[in-house]
Scaffold this active site. Structure first.
Site, PDB file in Angstrom:
ATOM      1  N   THR A  35       0.978  -1.327   0.010  1.00 52.59           N
ATOM      2  CA  THR A  35       0.007   0.106  -0.090  1.00 52.59           C
ATOM      3  C   THR A  35       0.804   1.497   0.086  1.00 52.59           C
ATOM      4  OG1 THR A  35      -0.128  -0.264   2.336  1.00 52.59           O
ATOM      5  CG2 THR A  35      -2.066  -0.983   1.047  1.00 52.59           C
ATOM      6  N   SER A  67      32.285  -5.068   4.519  1.00 47.99           N
ATOM      7  CA  SER A  67      31.310  -5.863   4.908  1.00 47.99           C
ATOM      8  C   SER A  67      31.534  -6.925   5.818  1.00 47.99           C
ATOM      9  CB  SER A  67      30.458  -6.342   3.750  1.00 47.99           C
ATOM     10  OG  SER A  67      29.363  -7.531   4.357  1.00 47.99           O
ATOM     11  N   GLU A 159      17.295   3.522  -3.277  1.00 43.32           N
ATOM     12  CA  GLU A 159      16.930   2.384  -3.862  1.00 43.32           C
ATOM     13  C   GLU A 159      16.207   2.174  -5.023  1.00 43.32           C
ATOM     14  OE1 GLU A 159      15.295  -1.458  -1.335  1.00 43.32           O
ATOM     15  OE2 GLU A 159      15.869  -0.117  -0.635  1.00 43.32           O
ATOM     16  N   ASP A 171       9.756   1.324   4.495  1.00 47.72           N
ATOM     17  CA  ASP A 171      10.882   0.770   5.302  1.00 47.72           C
ATOM     18  C   ASP A 171      11.639   1.695   5.682  1.00 47.72           C
ATOM     19  OD1 ASP A 171       9.585  -1.652   4.368  1.00 47.72           O
ATOM     20  OD2 ASP A 171      11.137  -2.393   2.862  1.00 47.72           O
ATOM     21  N   TYR A 221       7.953  -7.765  -7.763  1.00 50.92           N
ATOM     22  CA  TYR A 221       7.651  -6.487  -7.008  1.00 50.92           C
ATOM     23  C   TYR A 221       7.241  -5.141  -7.961  1.00 50.92           C
ATOM     24  CZ  TYR A 221       7.838  -2.750  -3.211  1.00 50.92           C
ATOM     25  OH  TYR A 221       7.454  -1.844  -2.528  1.00 50.92           O
TER      26      TYR A 221
END
Length: 396
Positions: A35, A67, A159, A171, A221
């Site tokens: 949503t 990392s 992103e 997010d 997605y």
């Protein structure tokens, strides 16, 4: 778990100096799936899994990244970041630096040691955690102060445009604004939000199916987002005032069903009904009630399974198993879909029993042993340890 000491020690071993340490959490979405990019409503919570970033300044214009999870380094030049990622994990922190500089923030070269404990591929937003923690660290080290909402928007831009994943704002927003003991009711159009206390008897239990979803650019997605945008264009012929599916009522959708294919109609039906469910759950929490949660969560999962078609066998089995346990107030898949996790509201008294029983029954049914986390709503992005005095901190 506080990983700041581990990050500081690893940073010193790697780069030979002290570091400031920042963290930003992953999230679980309680209800309101897909949503956010339709300018609707979501109800997420920050959780106790985070990305930790150790950082120290350099005298040149390089970002030197390492990392701790992957045991791999990467360098980037702040004056030549490009404008598109390469499919490497470093796209996330480098993309954030790109977005910050594109917005006018002059950054400084830095060494960064990145360590995350957000489960990868589980739909708990490890990507937002690395984006927000990196952005917070880079801004603070460069002496900039921005508000958390702007930081979230710039991380989303990274992103969307640099990584190529067309996610909504949820997010990054909850990773910035999370509050211990609270969930956020977010209006993804206005970016206004309310902090709602979880009813005290509830525990958030996340069940990881151990099936990793892939939502990379070009994946399902992005297909779902494109379908929603196509539906808005078609519906605009009869409803010229609409800007997104947020503006379409269930009655208007039914009246104009002839404008849409069956697939687009079902996509719309999920978004419109899911927005209503988010508002209904938020109202229950505002009143401290749990009656009705089970039905709302079940309807949400069925809508994602049948109308939005983002569930999978493992998620459906996990939800079915959870629904027959004692002390359960509701269960549904959570996250982008196609694997990942379910979110369950469980009575505190039965949470440990739920964890054990669901684990055993899921392993018997699927053949995979799930990770099951009993979580609390946690704090958003923050400076944890500092190697220097008087650092400018992100505000609001």
């Amino acid at each position: 778990m506080n990983k700041a000491p581990e990050v500081m020690a690893s940073f010193k071993a790697r780069f030979g100096s002290g570091a400031s340490v920042y963290r930003a959490p992953g999230r679980v979405n309680l209800i309101g799936e897909h949503t956010d990019y339709n300018e609707g409503f979501v109800l997420p919570s920050a959780i106790g899994f985070s990305c930790w970033v150790g950082i120290a300044p350099r005298k040149d214009r390089k970002l030197v990244l390492y990392s701790g999870n992957l045991g791999e380094g990467r360098e980037a030049d702040l004056d030549n970041l490009g404008n598109r990622g390469s499919g490497h994990w470093s796209d996330y922190p480098i993309g954030v630096a790109w977005a910050l500089q594109a917005a006018g923030y002059r950054l400084k070269g830095a060494d960064l040691y990145i360590l995350g404990d957000v489960p990868l591929g589980a739909g708990l937003s490890s990507s937002a955690a690395i984006e927000v923690s990196t952005g917070y660290a880079l801004l603070s080290e460069a002496g900039h102060a921005i508000d958390r909402t702007k930081l979230a928007l710039l991380c989303q831009r990274a992103e969307n445009e640099f990584v190529g994943m067309r996610c909504g704002i949820m997010d990054q927003f909850v990773s910035c604004h999370g509050r211990a003991g609270h969930v956020l009711m977010i209006d993804c159009r206005s970016l206004e939000y309310r902090l709602l206390k979880l009813p005290p008897q509830l525990r958030l239990v996340i069940c990881n199916t151990m099936v990793k979803h892939k939502l990379q650019a070009g994946g399902e997605y992005n297909v779902r987002r494109a379908e929603c945008e196509e539906a808005v264009r078609k519906l605009s012929a009869a409803l010229p005032q609409i800007r997104s599916l947020r503006d379409v009522s269930s009655e208007e959708l039914a009246q104009n069903r002839n404008l849409l294919s069956d697939t687009l109609y079902r996509r719309c039906r999920h978004i419109i009904s899911e927005n209503k469910r988010v508002q209904d759950v938020a109202e229950l929490f505002e009143q401290g009630k749990v009656d009705g949660l089970r039905e709302l969560m079940a309807a949400s999962h069925e809508s994602m399974r049948d109308d939005y078609e983002i569930s999978c066998r493992e998620l459906d089995v996990m939800v079915e198993i959870a629904g027959r346990q004692r002390g359960v107030y509701g269960a549904r898949m959570t996250g982008g879909g196609f694997g990942g996790c379910t979110i369950n509201f469980v009575d505190a008294e039965h949470a440990a029993e739920f964890q054990a029983r669901v684990s055993a029954e899921y392993e018997t049914a699927i053949g995979l042993r799930p990770d099951i986390y009993i979580c609390e709503a946690s704090q958003g992005a923050e400076l944890v340890e500092t190697a220097a005095q008087n650092l400018t901190k992100v505000t609001r």
